[in-house]
Design a protein around this motif. Sequence first.
Motif, mmCIF file in Angstrom:
data_model
loop_
_atom_site.group_PDB
_atom_site.id
_atom_site.type_symbol
_atom_site.label_atom_id
_atom_site.label_comp_id
_atom_site.label_asym_id
_atom_site.label_seq_id
_atom_site.Cartn_x
_atom_site.Cartn_y
_atom_site.Cartn_z
ATOM 1 N N ARG A 225 -9.332 -3.465 3.964
ATOM 2 C CA ARG A 225 -9.215 -4.725 4.688
ATOM 3 C C ARG A 225 -7.803 -5.266 4.739
ATOM 4 N N ARG A 226 -7.133 -4.969 3.746
ATOM 5 C CA ARG A 226 -5.810 -5.397 3.747
ATOM 6 C C ARG A 226 -4.985 -4.767 4.564
ATOM 7 N N ILE A 227 -5.120 -3.379 4.490
ATOM 8 C CA ILE A 227 -4.221 -2.464 5.536
ATOM 9 C C ILE A 227 -4.445 -2.710 6.915
ATOM 10 N N LEU A 228 -5.576 -2.838 7.214
ATOM 11 C CA LEU A 228 -6.102 -3.065 8.583
ATOM 12 C C LEU A 228 -5.628 -4.450 9.271
ATOM 13 N N ALA A 229 -5.314 -5.172 8.297
ATOM 14 C CA ALA A 229 -4.937 -6.746 8.678
ATOM 15 C C ALA A 229 -3.451 -6.767 8.906
ATOM 16 N N THR A 230 -2.722 -5.608 8.840
ATOM 17 C CA THR A 230 -1.233 -5.805 8.816
ATOM 18 C C THR A 230 -0.835 -5.674 10.390
ATOM 19 N N GLU A 356 2.887 6.321 6.490
ATOM 20 C CA GLU A 356 3.758 5.515 5.491
ATOM 21 C C GLU A 356 3.477 4.312 5.025
ATOM 22 N N LEU A 357 2.629 3.518 5.755
ATOM 23 C CA LEU A 357 2.064 2.303 5.582
ATOM 24 C C LEU A 357 1.048 2.345 4.258
ATOM 25 N N ALA A 358 0.060 3.087 4.411
ATOM 26 C CA ALA A 358 -0.957 3.098 3.522
ATOM 27 C C ALA A 358 -0.824 4.032 2.390
ATOM 28 N N GLY A 368 -8.696 7.547 9.749
ATOM 29 C CA GLY A 368 -9.996 7.433 10.409
ATOM 30 C C GLY A 368 -10.310 6.282 11.217
ATOM 31 N N LEU A 369 -10.122 5.034 10.476
ATOM 32 C CA LEU A 369 -10.424 3.505 10.914
ATOM 33 C C LEU A 369 -9.756 3.355 12.057
ATOM 34 N N MET A 370 -8.339 4.021 12.193
ATOM 35 C CA MET A 370 -7.590 3.739 13.343
ATOM 36 C C MET A 370 -8.051 4.533 14.600
ATOM 37 N N ASN A 371 -8.507 5.753 14.268
ATOM 38 C CA ASN A 371 -9.070 6.684 15.095
ATOM 39 C C ASN A 371 -10.432 6.019 16.010
ATOM 40 N N ALA A 372 -11.025 5.714 15.044
ATOM 41 C CA ALA A 372 -12.418 5.099 15.493
ATOM 42 C C ALA A 372 -12.004 4.002 16.675
ATOM 43 N N HIS A 426 5.734 -3.704 2.044
ATOM 44 C CA HIS A 426 6.433 -4.453 0.903
ATOM 45 C C HIS A 426 5.215 -5.645 0.633
ATOM 46 N N ARG A 427 4.730 -6.085 1.735
ATOM 47 C CA ARG A 427 3.760 -7.202 1.654
ATOM 48 C C ARG A 427 2.652 -6.696 0.875
ATOM 49 N N LEU A 428 2.121 -5.495 1.194
ATOM 50 C CA LEU A 428 0.945 -5.057 0.519
ATOM 51 C C LEU A 428 1.099 -4.729 -0.956
ATOM 52 N N SER A 429 2.456 -4.615 -1.501
ATOM 53 C CA SER A 429 2.803 -4.501 -2.875
ATOM 54 C C SER A 429 2.828 -5.734 -3.616
ATOM 55 N N ALA A 430 2.885 -6.751 -2.794
ATOM 56 C CA ALA A 430 3.198 -8.179 -3.482
ATOM 57 C C ALA A 430 1.822 -8.457 -4.338
#
Length: 430
Positions: A225-230, A356-358, A368-372, A426-430
């Motif tokens: 969820r956090r990845i997809l919200a970036t 790179e992001l995930a 896969g979710l991007m592809n969907a 960077h924001r995901l790692s915070a």
Amino acid sequence: MTDTRAVPETPILPREPAGAARRRAWTVVAMLVAFMVINFADKAILGLTADPIRHDLGLSATQFGLANSAFFLLFSIFGALGGVLADRIRPRWLLLGMVVLWSVSQSPMALGGGVAALFVSRVLLGAAEGPAFPVAQQAALSWFPNERRNLPSALITVGSTLGVVIAAPTLTWVVNHHSWRAAFAVVAVVGAVWALGWAFVGGEGSHTAAPSAATSDPTSGVGYRRILATRSWLGITAAYFSTYWVVALTIVWLPSYLHNALGYSTATAANLIALLSAVNAVALLGQAGLTGWLLRRGVSSRWARARVGGVVLVVSSVGCLALAAAQRAPLALLLLILGFGLCTVMATIAVTTVAELAPAGRRGGALGLMNAVVTTAGLIAPTLTGYLVDAHGTAGYQQAILLTGVLLLLGGTAAFTLVDPARDRHRLSA
């Protein structure tokens, strides 16, 4: 320092496969290129056999568009499911199972199936092919570190274009000299042969999620969820959506557009599609070389990937908008190459950006979710274009291309303004 090294993916792993492992890595990439060739030949066969199928089965343009859209009915859902499963099941076995199902799904039309069989076979094929691109990329990228991923990713995407380059003249010849049902038999047999080879040589590399990565990567526990919200995931998905819209039109309606709107023979149209795919391949390899060169010299992926891709989409948009008003075949062909021949670079850019992001343990699902989301373009574009053609004749093709130009402009803008993987990681790692 590049932004891609700000948070090492797996610091203890080697930078690049060496010796036997390196040879194995490129063998796997070669097999996955062949995998994508078959994948797109399977998709393209309906467009290449459009006229005889419509004649023999009595389908209108709208009905034919619906038959193509049926392919995407489960495509997106299974694309997301396959991506998530690739984080839990070895991609080697997922890929093997997919190709076996591809061959099975093509068999009914080869054996004399009618309209109902056509729809059912396309739904089954779409479900089996939905996870193909993200899972193939997941398997290939597992052999390479971030700064070395552009070439293998581009080669797999080139496999998609080679599928059209090879399939367009080959399957058209089979149709002309045998029948359109024989063409379905050919792709079914080729898929079965690939599955046999992959059972012996397939596998994954060391750049995947590992126990050591969980402690060294602060993003390892981040949920989907956090990845997809970036902003990066949203922006790159929007950009890739516009590209996939072009892919769907190319597969389904481009042969008919060249034949019915521009007056080319079916054989010439097939050769022109092969030429367009060859231009796609050159553009993909050129982008991979440029992006890799920039990344290795310290340029952030915001520029080296996203903004390079954004500029390409804007250029493609200009080509499509001009093509919508073009009447003469030579000028239209030039604009077609500009509008449809370059924008597929965004496929590679999107995959490597999300990779790179995930974190490694969420990479398959994020892809896969991007592809969907992206492949819903394949559900909409064929049916909408078929409706426009039925309602407006050849002018419907022009209207569809105009809409494509607008979507490419929006996608290019999203890539240019929203995507910054270093910032969001960077924001995901915070």
